[in-house]
Design a protein around this motif. Sequence first.
Motif, PDB file in Angstrom:
ATOM      1  N   ILE A 156       0.872  -1.173   0.000  1.00 33.09           N
ATOM      2  CA  ILE A 156       0.000   0.000   0.000  1.00 33.09           C
ATOM      3  C   ILE A 156       0.909   1.222   0.000  1.00 33.09           C
ATOM      4  CG2 ILE A 156      -1.739   1.326   1.243  1.00 33.09           C
ATOM      5  CD1 ILE A 156      -2.747  -1.278   2.466  1.00 33.09           C
TER       6      ILE A 156
ATOM      7  N   LEU B 282      -3.396   4.138  -1.770  1.00 34.35           N
ATOM      8  CA  LEU B 282      -4.574   4.662  -1.090  1.00 34.35           C
ATOM      9  C   LEU B 282      -4.144   5.857  -0.268  1.00 34.35           C
ATOM     10  CD1 LEU B 282      -5.992   1.288   0.285  1.00 34.35           C
ATOM     11  CD2 LEU B 282      -6.764   2.520  -1.741  1.00 34.35           C
TER      12      LEU B 282
ATOM     13  N   LYS C 176      -8.887   5.710  -3.399  1.00 37.56           N
ATOM     14  CA  LYS C 176      -8.023   4.974  -4.322  1.00 37.56           C
ATOM     15  C   LYS C 176      -7.298   5.980  -5.214  1.00 37.56           C
ATOM     16  CE  LYS C 176     -10.991   0.919  -4.800  1.00 37.56           C
ATOM     17  NZ  LYS C 176     -11.852   0.172  -5.740  1.00 37.56           N
TER      18      LYS C 176
ATOM     19  N   TRP D  66      -4.902   1.566  -8.447  1.00 40.68           N
ATOM     20  CA  TRP D  66      -5.514   0.332  -7.994  1.00 40.68           C
ATOM     21  C   TRP D  66      -4.942  -0.860  -8.754  1.00 40.68           C
ATOM     22  CZ3 TRP D  66      -6.898  -0.710  -3.537  1.00 40.68           C
ATOM     23  CH2 TRP D  66      -7.754  -1.773  -3.211  1.00 40.68           C
TER      24      TRP D  66
ATOM     25  N   ILE E 210      -0.775  -8.293   1.946  1.00 44.69           N
ATOM     26  CA  ILE E 210      -0.893  -6.834   1.887  1.00 44.69           C
ATOM     27  C   ILE E 210       0.089  -6.241   2.891  1.00 44.69           C
ATOM     28  CG2 ILE E 210      -2.438  -4.876   2.251  1.00 44.69           C
ATOM     29  CD1 ILE E 210      -4.757  -6.924   1.611  1.00 44.69           C
TER      30      ILE E 210
ATOM     31  N   THR F  61      -7.483   1.985   6.687  1.00 45.15           N
ATOM     32  CA  THR F  61      -6.902   1.768   5.359  1.00 45.15           C
ATOM     33  C   THR F  61      -6.797   0.279   5.064  1.00 45.15           C
ATOM     34  OG1 THR F  61      -5.659   3.834   5.474  1.00 45.15           O
ATOM     35  CG2 THR F  61      -4.871   2.182   3.902  1.00 45.15           C
TER      36      THR F  61
ATOM     37  N   CYS G 218      -8.728  -1.616   2.039  1.00 44.48           N
ATOM     38  CA  CYS G 218      -7.961  -2.329   1.028  1.00 44.48           C
ATOM     39  C   CYS G 218      -8.410  -3.789   0.929  1.00 44.48           C
ATOM     40  CB  CYS G 218      -6.473  -2.228   1.335  1.00 44.48           C
ATOM     41  SG  CYS G 218      -5.423  -2.917   0.040  1.00 44.48           S
TER      42      CYS G 218
END
Length: 175
Positions: A35, A59, A74, A77, A92, A102, A106
């Motif tokens: 992320i 994000l 977003k 993406w 992630i 967040t 996600c």
Amino acid sequence: MKKIWYNYEDIHRAIKQLAEKIQASEHSFDAMIAIGGGGFIPARILRSFLNIPVYTVTLSYYDVNDQPTDLPQKIQWTDGFDKKLKEKKLLIIDEVDDSRATLEFCVRELQHEGFNQLGVAVLHEKRKTKKGVLPADMPFYSAIQVDDWWINYPWDALDIDEHYQNVVSQSLPEN
């Protein structure tokens, strides 16, 4: 709010411990989704230990004044890797589990798009009540648990020498 500073060496060591936790678990992963922007550097270091590729989404949960917004937005993406990774086990990565908003956003958005084999790993997990919720059965890993302090990362520093002076001058309690 109390502030804490980390240097790259401590972060690298913590991510090595995070990798060992992941490798010792019953879960394996085919790729990571970092992320952005905070998850980029931890994911790249983690890649050295896990030897799996890194993909990115971006994000934004904080505004220009570092204040949380109502919902993450977003910025970038899954276009470009969505079909390639649908059936893969994905980890992630973010730098900090603060409010968990967040991470929840996600995970929920990825699941909505058909990514169903997910786990989460963070460098820092704040000890506090979370706004967001992750599925109870989702693998979750953190390198370091900290109190609800403002974390200053070296990759955010405009003056790295000043940042390192703050690292040296702080006194930290044991984790």
